[in-house]
Each structure stands twice: as C-alpha cells, then as structure tokens.
Enzyme design. Structure first.
Site, mmCIF file in Angstrom:
data_model
loop_
_atom_site.group_PDB
_atom_site.id
_atom_site.type_symbol
_atom_site.label_atom_id
_atom_site.label_comp_id
_atom_site.label_asym_id
_atom_site.label_seq_id
_atom_site.Cartn_x
_atom_site.Cartn_y
_atom_site.Cartn_z
ATOM 1 N N ARG A 58 0.678 -1.121 -0.102
ATOM 2 C CA ARG A 58 0.010 0.135 -0.282
ATOM 3 C C ARG A 58 1.189 1.438 -0.388
ATOM 4 N NH1 ARG A 58 -1.206 2.588 4.196
ATOM 5 N NH2 ARG A 58 -1.454 1.106 5.874
ATOM 6 N N HIS A 72 -3.572 4.041 4.739
ATOM 7 C CA HIS A 72 -4.350 3.446 4.955
ATOM 8 C C HIS A 72 -5.850 3.945 5.193
ATOM 9 C CE1 HIS A 72 -7.274 0.491 6.823
ATOM 10 N NE2 HIS A 72 -7.805 1.436 7.562
ATOM 11 N N TYR A 99 4.906 6.204 10.672
ATOM 12 C CA TYR A 99 5.906 4.351 10.479
ATOM 13 C C TYR A 99 6.206 3.913 9.503
ATOM 14 C CZ TYR A 99 0.655 3.865 8.111
ATOM 15 O OH TYR A 99 -0.259 3.648 7.096
#
Length: 372
Positions: free
Chosen positions: A267, A271, A280
């Site tokens: 990805r 998100h 992150y």
C-alpha cells in the site's frame, strides 16, 4: 485426554520461499510450471486490456483521493500499488460469481459494473451500502475487519447445497488474518469444502502495524493448518495473480473446495485519507516498492511484445480521464438523502425500537426548527 493439533503443512502451499511470478520487473516473461498453463490465451491484446484496467483503477483512486481533500467525499481508503492484486483476480471471475470485499476493493467494484453515482454515495456517507448486491453480485463494502470472509463462506456453502457452480471470493488484508472471523471462515470452508477463494492482499501494513509483527511466517502458511491449499503470489504481477485466481476458481467450481491466495503487494498511500504513513514507515521502503510498480511492469512487457505504447498510453489516458470526470460529477452533484432514510432497510419490517428512534429523531428535529 490429549488432543493432537496438526501443524501447518508446507506441502499444501506454493511460493513460500519466493512468491510466484511470471512477469519480471523488466517486463520479461518468467517460466512457471504451475501458472503458465493458465495463461495460454493471454496475448498482446489481452495484456493491453489488463493494462488499461489498471490505469483506470489508479485514476479512479487518485481522483477519489482528491475529491476527499476537496470536501466532496467524507473518506477514502486508497489502493495505490495494489492494482494488479485486484485486477488480475477480477478478470478471472465469471459474471455469476460473488465478491465479498472490505473497504478497499475499488477495482472489483469498477470491473463488476458498479454505477459510479452509487459508488460515490458510499464515500459521501449518503448510503448504507450503495449498489444492489444481487444485481452486481458484489456485497457492500465491509468495515468490520474480516467479517466478509464469513459471508463469503456462507454463500459458498449455500451454492454447494444448491448444486450451483457459482464461486465466492473473499477479499481482505493481512491484518484480517489475525481476526477470529477469518479463522472461523477457514474452519467452515475446510470442513464443508465450500467453493470459496480467500484473497489476502498482504500490503505489508494493518494500518500502521507491519506484517512482520503480525506473523513470523508467510501468511500463506496459516490456512494449511486448516487443510486448505494456498498460493503465495507476487501481488504486483497482474498475470501471476490472474493465473492463480483461475486455478483457485477452477478448483472451487469443480468441487475441490477452498483456496487461499496471499498477494504480496504494498500500500503506497495512506491507510485512509485520515492516516499519515510517514509516522510509521520510511521513504527508502516506499521507494523500494515504487520500483516494483505493477503498471510499469506491464508497460515494459507490452514494449517487449512490440506494442505501440504511445497509442496504448493515449487510449488508456482517455478512458481513465473519462472515468475520473464521471466520478467527479457524481460526487459533486450527489443529493443527500432525507434524514429518515437512515431508518429504512434496517429490517424488512420496522421494529418498535426503530419506530421509536425515528419518532425521537423527528421530535428533536422539530424542536430545533421551533427554536429558530
């Protein structure tokens, strides 16, 4: 009394050491004894169609992202980088087959023929589910992580009881494999040899949790503990994904039971539009996966086949821009439903509790109007 629990069986899984692949990063074809027999009809024209599909899906994704930032959509979960993992299996489905997806299966919705006005209403929060599942043969987007795997398995069990050869496809991410619902679905699918295919798009992150924290072994090994065969596939290789899906669908349709496909992909976006992936993951990781772009890989393959890429790109852009224009018009001109619509279709017949809640909402709305 002792109970012996069988360990996961690597013999039931393929691609554990290296995900199955037939298109190399430079576009060259790699031989694969398992997948090649299921790609004999893929010529330049067929590969071009898959390329156009992926370009259109990406354009839909980027336009929806922009519409969210501009306030025309409430939320958007991007799929940038995952186009091949969805387009490949989507084009292996029959019209009668059902898809049970999460909130990121935009390619399936597009290729299944969901009306863009109904699609936009979902992400404007104007509709509970959007399209008619019976007409499209695709269930509404599922927000509860992994729940759709049970829905797909239930449908597949019913299909088998009806002696139908319709297949169910359950789509979910790597994080869902840690949910009880997915594991329960695997139990039932295995026990009843249901014609269901589990497509796990391992995009490396369950929101911000990396897959290496979720599992110390490849996810494709997990279903073998339930006696379900699995394939670990390069999710950025549209041909490998197409062939793997064909194998799984044929197995399900012929009475061979369920199959688990782990699509190893990435990805590249957040998100959802409320997420900041820079918190992150680092740029080096993103650059590594950007170099594995699924669309670029097919472009190189078509160039090797002698395709007129200037014409192919131009046609793909025209069709992608038309799609984006249609989505934008749908989002900008959508009409909000009346407030009482939230109480409709909750049950076949409204319950007393629903009627009471509806009356309370009306009274509250009237009190506000009366104080103006």
């Amino acid at each position: 009394m002792s109970i012996t629990v069988p360990a996961p069986d690597p013999a039931l899984a393929v691609g554990l050491d290296c995900p199955l692949r037939v298109l190399d990063l430079d576009g060259s074809r790699l031989p694969d004894a398992l997948l090649d027999p299921h790609l004999t009809d893929i010529d330049e024209s067929a590969l071009t169609n898959l390329y156009v599909d992926m370009v259109r899906v990406r354009r839909l994704d980027t336009e929806a992202f922009a519409l969210t930032r501009q306030g025309h959509l409430v939320l958007w979960p991007p799929l940038l980088g995952q186009e091949a993992a969805q387009v490949g299996p989507a084009r292996a489905l029959r019209t009668e087959d059902w898809v049970f997806g999460s909130y990121r299966e935009h390619a399936f919705a597009l290729l299944k023929g969901v009306d863009l006005a109904e699609f936009a209403n979902v992400w404007k929060a104007y509709a509970h589910g959007g399209w008619d599942p019976q007409e499209i043969r695709m269930a509404p987007a599922q927000i509860i992580i992994g729940a759709q795997s049970l829905h797909a398995t239930g449908f597949a069990m019913a299909s088998k009881l009806d002696r139908s050869d319709d297949v169910a496809l359950a789509c979910f991410g790597d994080g869902a494999t840690s949910e009880g619902d997915v594991n329960e679905a695997l139990v039932w699918a295995s026990a009843f040899q249901a014609p269901v295919v589990f497509l796990c798009q391992n995009n490396q992150y369950a929101i911000s949790e990396p897959v290496r924290v979720q599992s110390g072994t490849p996810l494709a090994l997990r279903p073998t503990g339930f006696g379900i065969p699995s394939m670990r596939v390069d999710g950025n290789d549209v041909l490998a994904m197409h062939a793997a899906a064909r194998i799984a669908f044929e197995r399900a349709r012929s009475g061979g039971g369920p199959t688990f496909i782990e699509a190893v992909t990435y990805r590249r976006g957040p998100h959802t539009t409320t997420d900041d992936p820079k918190r992150y993951r680092d740029e080096a990781e993103l650059e590594e996966w950007t170099a594995k772009d699924p669309i670029d890989r097919v472009e190189r393959a078509l160039e090797r086949m002698g395709a007129n890429m200037e014409a192919v790109r131009a046609e793909a852009k025209i069709r992608a821009d038309e799609l984006a224009k249609e989505l934008r018009a749908a989002a900008e001109h959508a009409v909000a439903p009346h407030a009482d619509a939230m109480f409709e279709h909750v049950y076949d017949q409204p319950t007393k509790r629903i009627q009471r809640q509806q009356a309370e909402r009306r009274a509250f709305a009237a009190s506000i109007e009366g104080n103006r």
